[in-house]
Structure formats: C-alpha cells, structure tokens
Design a protein around this motif. Structure first.
Motif, PDB file in Angstrom:
ATOM      1  N   PHE A  88       1.091   4.076  -3.109  1.00 21.69           N
ATOM      2  CA  PHE A  88       0.514   5.405  -2.949  1.00 21.69           C
ATOM      3  C   PHE A  88       1.549   6.520  -2.935  1.00 21.69           C
ATOM      4  O   PHE A  88       1.193   7.695  -3.004  1.00 21.69           O
ATOM      5  CB  PHE A  88      -0.338   5.466  -1.680  1.00 21.69           C
ATOM      6  CG  PHE A  88      -1.764   5.038  -1.907  1.00 21.69           C
ATOM      7  CD1 PHE A  88      -2.731   5.960  -2.258  1.00 21.69           C
ATOM      8  CD2 PHE A  88      -2.124   3.707  -1.788  1.00 21.69           C
ATOM      9  CE1 PHE A  88      -4.042   5.567  -2.487  1.00 21.69           C
ATOM     10  CE2 PHE A  88      -3.424   3.298  -2.011  1.00 21.69           C
ATOM     11  CZ  PHE A  88      -4.398   4.234  -2.356  1.00 21.69           C
ATOM     12  N   TYR A 107      -0.489  11.967  -0.928  1.00 17.09           N
ATOM     13  CA  TYR A 107      -0.185  10.925   0.050  1.00 17.09           C
ATOM     14  C   TYR A 107       0.833  11.422   1.068  1.00 17.09           C
ATOM     15  O   TYR A 107       1.869  11.990   0.705  1.00 17.09           O
ATOM     16  CB  TYR A 107       0.359   9.686  -0.653  1.00 17.09           C
ATOM     17  CG  TYR A 107       0.701   8.547   0.284  1.00 17.09           C
ATOM     18  CD1 TYR A 107      -0.275   7.968   1.072  1.00 17.09           C
ATOM     19  CD2 TYR A 107       2.004   8.059   0.371  1.00 17.09           C
ATOM     20  CE1 TYR A 107       0.025   6.918   1.929  1.00 17.09           C
ATOM     21  CE2 TYR A 107       2.314   7.010   1.222  1.00 17.09           C
ATOM     22  CZ  TYR A 107       1.326   6.446   1.997  1.00 17.09           C
ATOM     23  OH  TYR A 107       1.630   5.406   2.847  1.00 17.09           O
ATOM     24  N   LYS A 143     -11.682   0.825   1.181  1.00 14.24           N
ATOM     25  CA  LYS A 143     -10.976   1.969   1.760  1.00 14.24           C
ATOM     26  C   LYS A 143      -9.738   2.302   0.943  1.00 14.24           C
ATOM     27  O   LYS A 143      -9.481   3.467   0.639  1.00 14.24           O
ATOM     28  CB  LYS A 143     -10.587   1.652   3.212  1.00 14.24           C
ATOM     29  CG  LYS A 143     -10.005   2.824   3.974  1.00 14.24           C
ATOM     30  CD  LYS A 143     -11.070   3.855   4.273  1.00 14.24           C
ATOM     31  CE  LYS A 143     -10.563   4.954   5.171  1.00 14.24           C
ATOM     32  NZ  LYS A 143     -11.608   5.954   5.491  1.00 14.24           N
ATOM     33  N   HIS A 144      -8.951   1.289   0.604  1.00 18.92           N
ATOM     34  CA  HIS A 144      -7.747   1.496  -0.208  1.00 18.92           C
ATOM     35  C   HIS A 144      -7.580   0.314  -1.156  1.00 18.92           C
ATOM     36  O   HIS A 144      -7.789  -0.840  -0.760  1.00 18.92           O
ATOM     37  CB  HIS A 144      -6.484   1.606   0.660  1.00 18.92           C
ATOM     38  CG  HIS A 144      -6.472   2.792   1.571  1.00 18.92           C
ATOM     39  ND1 HIS A 144      -6.344   2.686   2.944  1.00 18.92           N
ATOM     40  CD2 HIS A 144      -6.574   4.120   1.306  1.00 18.92           C
ATOM     41  CE1 HIS A 144      -6.372   3.893   3.479  1.00 18.92           C
ATOM     42  NE2 HIS A 144      -6.507   4.775   2.516  1.00 18.92           N
ATOM     43  N   TYR A 155       0.834  -1.211   0.000  1.00 19.51           N
ATOM     44  CA  TYR A 155       0.000   0.000   0.000  1.00 19.51           C
ATOM     45  C   TYR A 155       0.868   1.260   0.000  1.00 19.51           C
ATOM     46  O   TYR A 155       0.665   2.186  -0.795  1.00 19.51           O
ATOM     47  CB  TYR A 155      -0.918  -0.040   1.226  1.00 19.51           C
ATOM     48  CG  TYR A 155      -1.395   1.297   1.727  1.00 19.51           C
ATOM     49  CD1 TYR A 155      -2.439   1.966   1.100  1.00 19.51           C
ATOM     50  CD2 TYR A 155      -0.814   1.897   2.842  1.00 19.51           C
ATOM     51  CE1 TYR A 155      -2.882   3.196   1.565  1.00 19.51           C
ATOM     52  CE2 TYR A 155      -1.253   3.120   3.313  1.00 19.51           C
ATOM     53  CZ  TYR A 155      -2.291   3.766   2.671  1.00 19.51           C
ATOM     54  OH  TYR A 155      -2.722   4.981   3.125  1.00 19.51           O
TER      55      TYR A 155
END
Length: 309
Positions: free
Chosen positions: A183, A189, A240-241, A179
């Motif tokens: 990102f 981010y 969510k992601h 993750y």
C-alpha cells in the motif's frame, strides 16, 4: 442565521458512547436515502466515536440531527471528514458540523507546522453535501466504488505457482509487512506500524482468521487478504484489504486470494461479498474486481482541500 450556524434552539456537543445506537440509525438513514441500501455498521460507528474529533448537532427536542467526525487511523498529516445528516429534517446540520470539523482540522494542522489536507466523500446525488463541500473550498479529486458480488460465484481455475491458505496468528507480523509494502505506492496511504494496525483490526475485535488469507509463491508470502466482520449481520463477507507485493502483480495472486475468500464466505453462510476500491489506485485494482464479476453498487466522489486554507 448564517449557513455555518445551527437553527435557533439547536445545539452541538461532543459525542458519547451512549449515542452509538442513535448514530447508527442516523447514518444508515442517510446512506439509504443516497445509495438505496444501508451498510454502515456498529463497528464503524465505534471507530468514528474513537477518532480525533466527534460531534453531533441536536435539535431543540433532543434528537440527534447530524453527526460529524474525523478519521485518521495513522495520525498522519491528512484527515478525512465525515458529516451525516438525517434525511428527514437534518439538513441544517450539514454546514455547521462541517465548519466545526474544519476548525479542528486546522488546529491539528497548526500543531503539525501547517502541513496536511482534508478529504471528504459524497455520493453524487448528495447535492446539498457537495454544495457545502465546494463552498468550503473542497475540489473533486477522484472516485471510490463500493463493489459487490452475489455468492456463490462460478469456480475459477487454480493459478499456477500460487498457493492460498488461511493465515496463522503467528504470521500476522509478516501479513502486515506485505500489506504495508503493497500500500505504500498508493496515494492516500498513511503508515501506522504493526502495533497500531493490530490494535485497530485485531485486538479486541471480532476476527475470523479463517477468512484472512495469505498467498505464497516462490516460497514466500507475496499477497494477503484481510476480511472484516463489519457486514456479517447482513450476510456479506467483506474484503477490508487486499494487497500483493509489486513484483508479483499481474500473476493472478489477487484473483486467487479473492476466489479463496469468496469460497470461505459461502461456506460460512455469507450470501454476498463486498469491498471498497479507489478508482484512481495506480495498481488498477478495479480491473481485478470487475474481472471476477464484481459490480459497483454505487460510487462516491472524493473531495480535498488544504487543512489550512
């Protein structure tokens, strides 16, 4: 009274945990009036209350008319300001709460040596809020979309060479690493580190790891999908992601992760799935989401200004 002052008899104060239920009702009334449906959750209220600054405007009779708070999960140089006013009589709280939030963002920026920006979002029909933002020096920078799809969805074929399965708890550090790496090439981010990420999303939260997925290709974890319980009460599974390592994009990894999540949501009794997407994301994630049949329930403008102005 100026635009940055509350009406006579109104006051402002820091929030407390005892305000949570009233704040949830206020925000959902505001979102319902602007977007046509309410999707703010108790978890999001809790996150707002725990942020760097949270304040309400209270009418003479003690009713909360507006709520302003800052969001900065990584405690980086960029703050996000949220201000909600009740659609029935709360509008006078907008500019005074925004002014107080900007005093706090400026103080935080000075502590950092003057660096940083402030962002805010507005649904395009929220004209008084947009006017307040532009009057305070914010300018439009991009749009976000709130995507949604009804379940079940038509089945999709397997992606050759890609295996998707639920994450194991001992894999969460690797999950975060994928993750985090994915990102880092997106503009807003702010890295948090594994411990802060786990504190925000795992420890002490309702988490269903059967709805969190990893995608494996070439013998390695190359993509992850993190779900959230934030809209569980309305029967919606929430992505969510979703993150895919740069070298494995355009190979169907994201599509495979979504297909697995949608199937699991349905099996767990969900009736829809949703997520938020930055329409300026350089990975062009919106193409993935529309490609699997998701639609934009509404869009929100993102505005920005320097923290010190």
């Amino acid at each position: 009274m100026t635009d940055d002052e509350l009406p006579e008899g109104w006051t402002h104060r820091p929030t407390t945990g005892a305000d949570a239920d009233e704040l949830l009702a206020l925000v959902n009334a505001s979102v319902l009036a602007a977007a046509g449906f309410a999707d703010f959750t108790a978890q999001e209220v809790a996150e707002g209350l725990a942020g760097p600054c949270s304040m309400v405007a209270v009418t003479a009779d003690g009713t909360i008319a507006g709520w302003g708070y800052l969001d900065n999960p990584g405690n980086g140089p960029d703050d996000f300001v949220e201000v909600y006013a009740h659609p029935e009589g709360g509008r006078p709280a907008l500019r005074p709460l925004l002014a107080r939030m900007l005093v706090e963002t400026a103080r935080r920026a000075r502590e950092r040596g003057g660096e940083g920006t402030v962002q805010a979002g507005a649904i395009p029909v929220e004209l008084p809020w947009i006017e307040a933002l532009t009057a305070a020096g914010f300018t439009f920078v991009k749009q976000h979309a709130r995507m949604q799809i009804d379940l079940p969805v038509p089945p999709t074929g397997a992606v050759p060479g890609v295996t998707v399965r639920p994450v194991r708890e001992d894999e969460l550090p690797e999950f975060f690493a994928v993750y985090d790496a994915a990102f880092r090439d997106t503009p807003d981010y702010q890295p948090t580190g594994y411990d802060r990420w786990r504190e925000r999303f795992v420890d002490g939260h309702r988490v269903r790891l059967d709805e969190w997925f990893v995608a494996e290709a070439d013998g390695a974890v190359v993509g992850v999908l993190q779900s959230s319980e934030q809209n569980a009460d309305s029967g919606e599974g929430w992505v969510k992601h979703l993150a895919v390592r740069a070298e494995f994009r355009k190979r169907g990894v994201g599509r495979a992760l979504l297909a697995a999540a949608f199937a699991r949501y349905l099996a767990n009794g969900r009736v829809s799935a949703g997520l938020g997407v930055d329409l300026a994301n350089p990975t062009e994630a919106i193409r993935l989401y529309t490609g699997v049949g998701m639609r934009a329930a509404y869009q929100a403008n993102i505005y920005e200004r320097p923290a010190l102005d």
